[in-house]
Design a protein around this motif. Sequence first.
Motif: not given
Length: 488
Positions: A34, A36, A320, A362-365, A367-368
């Motif tokens: 992630n 961020e 993750n 890709t996708g919410e988990e 993309d970062k």
Amino acid sequence: MQTLSKETTYKNFINNQWVDSSSQETVKSISPMNKEEVVGLIHSSTKEDLEQAVSAADQAKKAWRKLGQAQRGQYLYKVADILEKNLDDIAETLTKEMGKTLPEAKGETARGVAILRYYAGEGMRKNGDVIPSSDKDALMFTKRTPLGVVGVITPWNFPVAIPIWKMAPALVYGNTVVFKPATEAAVTAAKVVDCFAQAGLPEGVLNFITGSGSVVGQGLIDHPLLNGITFTGSETVGEIVAKSASARGIKYQLEMGGKNPIIITKDADLNAAVEAVISGGFRSTGQKCTASSRVIVESEVYDEFKEKLVQETEKIKVGNGLQEGIWMGPCASESQFNTVKHYIEIGKKEGAELIAGGDVLTGEEFDKGFYITPAIFDNVNPDMAIAQEEIFGPVIALIKAENLEEAIEMANNTKYGLSASIFTTNIGSLLEFIDEIEAGLVRINAESAGVELQAPFGGMKGSSTGSREQGEAAQEFYTSIKTVFIKG
């Protein structure tokens, strides 16, 4: 001792003090899971900071050498105990910082504990030999003496194991150390160094400094007080290390990667071979210098092996690395992510066929983070870039060979020579492979990745210098031989 917590600014460790850089500038260590998430801040050190670190090591080297090998070994036992107590925290930091799964990170940290205890035991082993003299009234023997100040420059892919397998022998054999880790894994490195700090090493024996390769790395390589340097990383920097060290006549040790083959013969256990190829090629997201990147298969079993390999590869769960059930994490950084994508496109343009993976998730988990599925290329010519250049990512090139002789010739067709493996049930084939393959690490019916800590590790050709790491072989690099003649 510095407080070690999330988003801490991790300081340099010089002369037994955690100190700020004179620049006061910091760099963020970003999680590849992630982007961020800031794992921590590290100092962007200056030449002045480096000068303090090297001077501290130089001033400490005489007293550390005189302390004696047994006493030095006792310090490493203390470090091992402290690292073991902090295993879970350091492993979690490792996963957050470079992306490998938590079970792999725990395994690497446990390996660090074992390496420390192995070299702690060196404190009670011999450091020379008695040699017969032609003079009956004389005693002649050899004695190992430390180099002095040793520079340690390490990569990001094994931020616990590699620094320890360099620092532990350097210290037990009587050298003092200046350690510069890769910026991408410097928070993990700082936590490892804190274990040494808590063990109470004398002032200046171990110094830790973070910063850019152009300033801190180059400055360390060129420093006149340096007596030896051990480096694992890119060929470009390795060549710089070699030139600088050679010009000054100091010892140097280089490990610069590989393009490691696995040969699958027609009589191999294909299920075992598939398991080994997947583990060797895709564990740690293919970011190992010993990773399997070329799979050379005899034509009679090529299609069957390919089908089994694709089926098993497509079962791999990417995500993750802190989550249960995740088999492969992200690429360690945006730069490495882009490199892997670049080589996948090169493979397509060269005419190889991408038959599995190579997709950016890709996708919410996802993309970062820097997630990509493990890739397999078919119809690969041995001269293609994806079969010649180290990608350092989850990309495998399948190559067809008509027989074992051609397979070995293809395997040796590279500038590298780190590790190589063969799967066969024919004793004649494995003996021929052992004799003919140009690699420093040769494995039979096992994946190309991995080496036991008590065994010498290093490659041939462009992969390494002649000096081996790990095991008793480490003594050859970190010490010089002094021959003593005593006349009665």
